[in-house]
Design an enzyme around this catalytic site. Structure first.
Site, PDB file in Angstrom:
ATOM      1  N   ASN A  83      20.019  15.155   6.536  1.00  0.00           N
ATOM      2  CA  ASN A  83      20.648  13.851   6.710  1.00  0.00           C
ATOM      3  C   ASN A  83      21.461  13.851   8.013  1.00  0.00           C
ATOM      4  O   ASN A  83      21.183  14.627   8.924  1.00  0.00           O
ATOM      5  CB  ASN A  83      21.479  13.450   5.490  1.00  0.00           C
ATOM      6  CG  ASN A  83      21.400  11.955   5.195  1.00  0.00           C
ATOM      7  OD1 ASN A  83      21.604  11.130   6.084  1.00  0.00           O
ATOM      8  ND2 ASN A  83      21.109  11.613   3.952  1.00  0.00           N
ATOM      9  N   ARG A  84      22.490  13.039   8.104  1.00  0.00           N
ATOM     10  CA  ARG A  84      23.123  12.772   9.396  1.00  0.00           C
ATOM     11  C   ARG A  84      24.532  13.360   9.499  1.00  0.00           C
ATOM     12  O   ARG A  84      25.275  13.396   8.527  1.00  0.00           O
ATOM     13  CB  ARG A  84      23.178  11.251   9.639  1.00  0.00           C
ATOM     14  CG  ARG A  84      21.787  10.658   9.838  1.00  0.00           C
ATOM     15  CD  ARG A  84      21.779   9.152   9.722  1.00  0.00           C
ATOM     16  NE  ARG A  84      20.438   8.625   9.944  1.00  0.00           N
ATOM     17  CZ  ARG A  84      19.500   8.512   8.993  1.00  0.00           C
ATOM     18  NH1 ARG A  84      19.768   8.885   7.749  1.00  0.00           N
ATOM     19  NH2 ARG A  84      18.308   8.048   9.274  1.00  0.00           N
ATOM     20  N   HIS A 109      18.929  15.683  10.352  1.00  0.00           N
ATOM     21  CA  HIS A 109      18.118  16.786   9.821  1.00  0.00           C
ATOM     22  C   HIS A 109      18.171  18.043  10.690  1.00  0.00           C
ATOM     23  O   HIS A 109      17.168  18.703  10.924  1.00  0.00           O
ATOM     24  CB  HIS A 109      16.678  16.339   9.622  1.00  0.00           C
ATOM     25  CG  HIS A 109      16.497  15.290   8.564  1.00  0.00           C
ATOM     26  ND1 HIS A 109      17.346  15.183   7.488  1.00  0.00           N
ATOM     27  CD2 HIS A 109      15.563  14.313   8.412  1.00  0.00           C
ATOM     28  CE1 HIS A 109      16.939  14.181   6.714  1.00  0.00           C
ATOM     29  NE2 HIS A 109      15.881  13.641   7.250  1.00  0.00           N
ATOM     30  N   HIS A 185      11.527  17.175   2.424  1.00  0.00           N
ATOM     31  CA  HIS A 185      11.213  15.826   2.894  1.00  0.00           C
ATOM     32  C   HIS A 185       9.769  15.423   2.558  1.00  0.00           C
ATOM     33  O   HIS A 185       9.087  14.808   3.393  1.00  0.00           O
ATOM     34  CB  HIS A 185      11.460  15.719   4.401  1.00  0.00           C
ATOM     35  CG  HIS A 185      11.925  14.371   4.844  1.00  0.00           C
ATOM     36  ND1 HIS A 185      11.119  13.249   4.802  1.00  0.00           N
ATOM     37  CD2 HIS A 185      13.120  13.954   5.344  1.00  0.00           C
ATOM     38  CE1 HIS A 185      11.781  12.210   5.270  1.00  0.00           C
ATOM     39  NE2 HIS A 185      13.011  12.611   5.599  1.00  0.00           N
ATOM     40  N   TYR A 187       6.944  13.078   1.112  1.00  0.00           N
ATOM     41  CA  TYR A 187       6.697  11.669   0.807  1.00  0.00           C
ATOM     42  C   TYR A 187       5.696  11.626  -0.343  1.00  0.00           C
ATOM     43  O   TYR A 187       4.551  12.072  -0.195  1.00  0.00           O
ATOM     44  CB  TYR A 187       6.096  10.945   2.009  1.00  0.00           C
ATOM     45  CG  TYR A 187       7.001  10.759   3.196  1.00  0.00           C
ATOM     46  CD1 TYR A 187       7.468   9.494   3.551  1.00  0.00           C
ATOM     47  CD2 TYR A 187       7.360  11.831   4.018  1.00  0.00           C
ATOM     48  CE1 TYR A 187       8.270   9.297   4.663  1.00  0.00           C
ATOM     49  CE2 TYR A 187       8.156  11.651   5.129  1.00  0.00           C
ATOM     50  CZ  TYR A 187       8.604  10.384   5.451  1.00  0.00           C
ATOM     51  OH  TYR A 187       9.397  10.198   6.560  1.00  0.00           O
ATOM     52  N   ASP A 257      17.120   3.555   2.116  1.00  0.00           N
ATOM     53  CA  ASP A 257      17.351   4.801   2.841  1.00  0.00           C
ATOM     54  C   ASP A 257      18.809   5.164   2.633  1.00  0.00           C
ATOM     55  O   ASP A 257      19.620   5.142   3.557  1.00  0.00           O
ATOM     56  CB  ASP A 257      17.018   4.646   4.330  1.00  0.00           C
ATOM     57  CG  ASP A 257      17.026   5.980   5.077  1.00  0.00           C
ATOM     58  OD1 ASP A 257      17.137   7.032   4.418  1.00  0.00           O
ATOM     59  OD2 ASP A 257      16.932   5.967   6.321  1.00  0.00           O
ATOM     60  N   GLN A 296      18.863  11.346  -1.649  1.00  0.00           N
ATOM     61  CA  GLN A 296      18.555  10.311  -0.669  1.00  0.00           C
ATOM     62  C   GLN A 296      17.225   9.676  -1.046  1.00  0.00           C
ATOM     63  O   GLN A 296      16.179  10.328  -1.038  1.00  0.00           O
ATOM     64  CB  GLN A 296      18.476  10.913   0.741  1.00  0.00           C
ATOM     65  CG  GLN A 296      18.267   9.892   1.849  1.00  0.00           C
ATOM     66  CD  GLN A 296      19.565   9.258   2.330  1.00  0.00           C
ATOM     67  OE1 GLN A 296      20.647   9.684   1.928  1.00  0.00           O
ATOM     68  NE2 GLN A 296      19.465   8.277   3.208  1.00  0.00           N
ATOM     69  N   GLU A 324      15.089  13.088  -1.640  1.00  0.00           N
ATOM     70  CA  GLU A 324      15.688  14.197  -0.912  1.00  0.00           C
ATOM     71  C   GLU A 324      16.977  14.632  -1.616  1.00  0.00           C
ATOM     72  O   GLU A 324      18.050  14.069  -1.387  1.00  0.00           O
ATOM     73  CB  GLU A 324      15.963  13.788   0.530  1.00  0.00           C
ATOM     74  CG  GLU A 324      14.735  13.305   1.278  1.00  0.00           C
ATOM     75  CD  GLU A 324      15.105  12.593   2.566  1.00  0.00           C
ATOM     76  OE1 GLU A 324      15.832  13.197   3.390  1.00  0.00           O
ATOM     77  OE2 GLU A 324      14.694  11.427   2.740  1.00  0.00           O
TER      78      GLU A 324
END
Length: 366
Positions: A83-84, A109, A185, A187, A257, A296, A324
């Site tokens: 994440n950030r 990330h 991560h 999908y 998100d 997430q 996530e």
């Protein structure tokens, strides 16, 4: 009935010229997983539907050329910090550290050369006589890597058991204080990768609150209740039921998100269910269990058809959904969030499981 097995074969060549291997794990349940040493990436996860027909339910890429190019972390383990981190800057024990910004002025990330772009070393895991197989991937991240302090040794173990549960165990140790937040991560599309969007998947989250974010996806502050908003998945409903509503949090991100604050675990470090997702057409059900405090939810808002699967099918908007499991975004700058600081002589261990209850009847209440 398939037998448990673990095999390795070359997959391609990494940008540095090293050979990338693909490890294939097969379970007696009929579930199989393919893991690449590049990015510790889950390349494929084949799961039977309710009628026993298998399909690959994670979005993968055709080969190493596509994985090494710019792409949205498909199937990768990301770190050092998932994440950030706002402005790519944090202070630890009085020292300021900078991580290169790679997302709207923020570090995402782990930075542009995070763990998703590394070649991990793989080895077979323990092999009990119960249909369980595993592969362990190891990575050494030196002091100063992407601006993070401390040398960090990381291992991620993929385990596939006889029931078809895929588990990921993350472990790390450091020689000086640092911050760590690892996640996966993948999908997911339970209809099969490339089989349309996931908006009809029915989702329930074991979370009553989430973290609203600013237009650059940095948390605004404390958690907020999801009840009465499009973010409420405490009761099962289709992912697409409210995704297009005129809500500032949805319009800014183009969908979901956001980090959900999971309901408390029964004990410190214990697994608890974080999510349940069903695909009505195939009868596939997946539940996500984790020791992490957050999840997430990302609905593939930025997939635009640029990337294609192994069969050539383009991945367009909302054709995959990510779960996530992790600590909260920007935690190194938020004293009120659960800490992501790791110190020497302290063991870091988290676990996430992807279970498939439809493989064993009945599934009600699973």
């Amino acid at each position: 009935m398939p037998r448990a097995s673990l095999v390795s074969a070359p997959f391609g060549t990494a940008p540095g010229g090293e050979t990338v291997h693909r490890w294939t794990l097969r379970s007696p349940s009929g579930v199989s997983a393919e893991v690449l040493t590049y990015g510790a990436t889950l390349h494929s996860l084949r799961v039977p539907d309710a009628q026993g027909r298998p399909a690959d339910i994670v979005l993968g890429l055709p080969g190493m050329e596509q994985y090494a190019a710019e792409q949205p972390f498909l199937g990768a383990v990301v770190g050092r910090y998932a994440n950030r981190i706002a402005r790519g800057r944090f202070t630890l024990d009085g020292a300021v550290h900078h991580v290169p910004a790679n997302d709207r002025g923020h570090a995402l990330h782990g930075g542009p050369d995070g763990f998703h772009r590394r070649l991990w070393q793989a080895r077979p895991g323990p092999r009990p006589d119960d249909g369980t197989v595993s592969v362990v991937l190891d990575l050494h991240s030196p002091d100063g890597d992407m601006g993070f302090p401390g040398a960090l040794d990381v291992s991620v173990t993929y385990t596939l058991d006889a029931d078809g549960t895929l588990a990921l165990d993350y472990r790390a140790g450091t020689d000086r204080p640092t911050v760590v937040n690892l996640t996966h991560h993948a999908y997911f599309n339970l209809a099969g990768a490339g089989a349309g969007d996931v908006l009809g998947h029915v989702l329930a989250l074991d979370a009553a609150s989430y973290l609203p974010v600013d237009p650059e996806a940095i948390p605004l502050g404390p958690e907020e209740p999801a009840a009465g908003t499009p973010f409420d998945f405490t009761d099962p409903r289709p992912i697409g039921a409210r995704i297009a509503e005129d809500h500032p949090q949805l319009t800014a991100a183009g969908g979901y998100d956001h980090c959900y604050v999971l309901d408390p675990a029964p004990a410190p470090g214990a697994l608890r269910r974080a999510a349940r997702v069903d695909h009505p057409g195939s009868g596939r059900r997946m539940t996500v269990w984790t020791t992490e405090p957050g999840l997430q939810l990302y609905t593939g808002n930025n997939l635009d058809g640029t990337h294609r699967g192994p069969q050539g099918t383009p991945y367009t908007r909302h054709t995959g959904v990510c779960f996530e499991t992790q600590h909260f975004p920007d935690s190194p700058n938020r004293p009120g969030y659960p800490s992501t600081v790791l110190r020497p002589a302290t063991a870091h261990h988290t676990r996430t499981e992807f279970r498939f209850p439809h493989l064993a009847a009945p599934v009600a209440g699973a």
